[in-house]
Write a protein that holds these residues in place. Structure first.
Motif, PDB file in Angstrom:
ATOM      1  N   THR A   1      22.953 -31.642  25.597  1.00 31.95           N
ATOM      2  CA  THR A   1      23.672 -32.266  26.712  1.00 31.95           C
ATOM      3  C   THR A   1      24.682 -31.236  27.203  1.00 31.95           C
ATOM      4  OG1 THR A   1      25.105 -33.320  25.072  1.00 31.95           O
ATOM      5  CG2 THR A   1      23.323 -34.638  25.967  1.00 31.95           C
TER       6      THR A   1
ATOM      7  N   ALA B   1      18.416 -31.796  30.698  1.00 28.18           N
ATOM      8  CA  ALA B   1      19.724 -32.243  31.162  1.00 28.18           C
ATOM      9  C   ALA B   1      20.291 -31.424  32.328  1.00 28.18           C
ATOM     10  CB  ALA B   1      20.712 -32.257  29.994  1.00 28.18           C
TER      11      ALA B   1
ATOM     12  N   ASP C   1      23.803 -36.155  31.802  1.00 26.91           N
ATOM     13  CA  ASP C   1      23.155 -35.456  30.682  1.00 26.91           C
ATOM     14  C   ASP C   1      22.281 -36.393  29.873  1.00 26.91           C
ATOM     15  OD1 ASP C   1      23.973 -32.699  30.600  1.00 26.91           O
ATOM     16  OD2 ASP C   1      25.991 -33.366  30.138  1.00 26.91           O
ATOM     17  N   ARG C   2      22.730 -37.633  29.778  1.00 20.59           N
ATOM     18  CA  ARG C   2      22.105 -38.573  28.860  1.00 20.59           C
ATOM     19  C   ARG C   2      21.013 -39.409  29.513  1.00 20.59           C
ATOM     20  NH1 ARG C   2      26.600 -36.413  27.597  1.00 20.59           N
ATOM     21  NH2 ARG C   2      27.244 -36.304  25.421  1.00 20.59           N
TER      22      ARG C   2
ATOM     23  N   TYR D   1      17.431 -36.206  28.618  1.00 19.61           N
ATOM     24  CA  TYR D   1      18.118 -35.207  27.810  1.00 19.61           C
ATOM     25  C   TYR D   1      17.215 -34.025  27.461  1.00 19.61           C
ATOM     26  CZ  TYR D   1      16.246 -39.046  25.048  1.00 19.61           C
ATOM     27  OH  TYR D   1      15.450 -40.062  24.587  1.00 19.61           O
TER      28      TYR D   1
END
Length: 406
Positions: A163, A84, A77-78, A81
């Motif tokens: 996220t 995501a 997710d990061r 972003y």
């Protein structure tokens, strides 16, 4: 004491420095992330540049090698972003490829919907921010309303917005609700008119054109030599898209074109991303139509060793309780093997190189982050340009610091 000014005599043969060293980042608000460019400028003309990365390096690959497979999804997710869900799906499909799982068509189509919504959300941000960096705030504020609507769709499906940690090995955690489909239909009904207005604001705007045309250009040969993929490569005239070259998630079932530019400059990158949003809208509509002919209760594959059982079964059936415990605690061993899987991320080919030795965590995992690869060309792309052009070029490349550093 003499009132005359004292002049320092330089050694014979030396000359005074005529250029200025300027730090563009890591704290400059126009850098769109925590990275640095050390510019040598002559007036406002860039003579040379040196790019620096690593300010938010979080060692995700090494962290992932100590985590069970399910606990790696939130790390992805990061990366980028702004989109995501594409990262999530790319990782999940990598594990499915290692396991050799067969995924139902309906799951493929639901994933396509989510990934194309994420692509729109990402391109929307990039092009709107290009407008801001050339002095036009209106388009940015206008489009944010529809990024919010996309986030509401995510929230309806998985409970998260930015996220998302969306998707599971084999499919989705839960089925799409009628409310989720209603929000998707609302987006499809309203966004095209808004995108058209956004294009009217910028595409033939004289100021925007003069700020972006001929700025930050790169040839097809040079882009390929740097390893460009995605919109930045297609803007340079190279027709390469992972969804077409190596279809995944049943993308071969969809009819869409791949927008290609000619000059590889900021303006072409803007045009390609706009055109891709129109294609994404078309793909989502096709997916919604295809879902009508499929059973509406299928949202994951039959893989009990990797897919959490229904909560009601966990409370009443011993087998479900055992599976639930093993999956949550990361006690399910993954088959040994070596795979590379790539998806067409919003910024290009997002790849996952995974080696499993049969344990509960990857033996080795590498993320192919498109931002990290094409950022290396930035110094060459801005050489000889004006300082203000360096900002627009950075914006048009869509540099996302999370994906850059990992």
């Amino acid at each position: 004491m003499s009132d005359q000014k004292q002049h320092i005599k330089l050694p014979e043969g030396s000359i005074e420095k005529t250029t200025t060293t300027l730090n563009l980042g890591p704290t400059h608000p126009a850098t769109h992330g925590v990275f640095q460019n050390i510019l040598e400028i002559d007036g406002e003309r860039i003579v040379s540049a040196v790019s620096t990365v690593g300010y938010i390096h979080r060692a995700f690959e090494k962290i992932a090698e100590r985590r069970p497979y399910y606990q790696i999804t939130p790390l992805t997710d990061r990366l980028n972003y702004c989109s995501a869900p594409i990262n999530n799906m790319g990782w999940i499909m990598t594990v499915e490829k290692l396991l050799g799982l067969e995924i139902p068509k309906r799951v493929d189509y639901l994933r396509v919907i989510i990934m194309e919504l994420a692509r729109i959300a990402d391109h929307l941000i990039c092009n709107a921010v290009m407008g801001v960096d050339t002095g036009a705030l209106t388009g940015f504020v206008y489009l944010m309303t529809y990024r919010e609507l996309i986030y509401e769709i995510y929230e309806e499906i998985c409970g998260s917005r930015l996220t998302t940690n969306i998707g599971r090995i084999g499919g989705f955690e839960r089925n799409f609700t009628p409310a989720a489909f209603a929000k998707i239909e609302k987006f499809l009904a309203e966004y095209p008119a808004v995108l058209k207005e956004f294009e009217t604001l910028l595409t033939r705007n004289r100021i925007f054109m003069e700020r972006t045309q001929g700025v930050g250009g790169i040839s097809a040969e040079k882009a390929l030599s740097y390893g460009f993929t995605g919109p930045n490569l297609r803007a340079a005239g190279v027709d390469y898209d992972v969804r077409v070259a190596n279809p995944y998630s049943s993308y071969q079932d969809f009819d869409f074109s791949v927008p290609v530019g000619t000059t590889g400059d900021c303006y072409d990158r803007y045009l390609v991303r706009n055109a891709e949003m129109w294609e994404s809208i078309s793909i989502i509509r096709q997916a919604m139509e295809k879902l009508k002919s499929l059973p509406d209760d299928v949202y994951h594959a039959d893989v009990p060793a990797y897919y959490l059982p229904d909560k009601k079964d966990v409370y009443t059936k011993m087998e479900a309780l055992i599976y639930h415990f093993k999956i949550v605690m990361g006690e399910s061993d993954i088959l040994p093997g070596e795979v590379y899987n790539a998806v067409e991320g919003a910024n290009g080919e997002l790849g996952f190189y995974l080696i499993s030795d049969g344990g509960r965590s990857p033996y080795r995992l590498h993320f192919r982050r498109p931002c990290f690869i094409y950022y290396q060309a930035y110094a060459e792309m801005v050489k000889g340009a004006m300082l203000s052009d360096a900002i627009v070029c950075m914006s048009s490349l869509n540099l996302i610091a999370g994906e850059l550093d990992a």
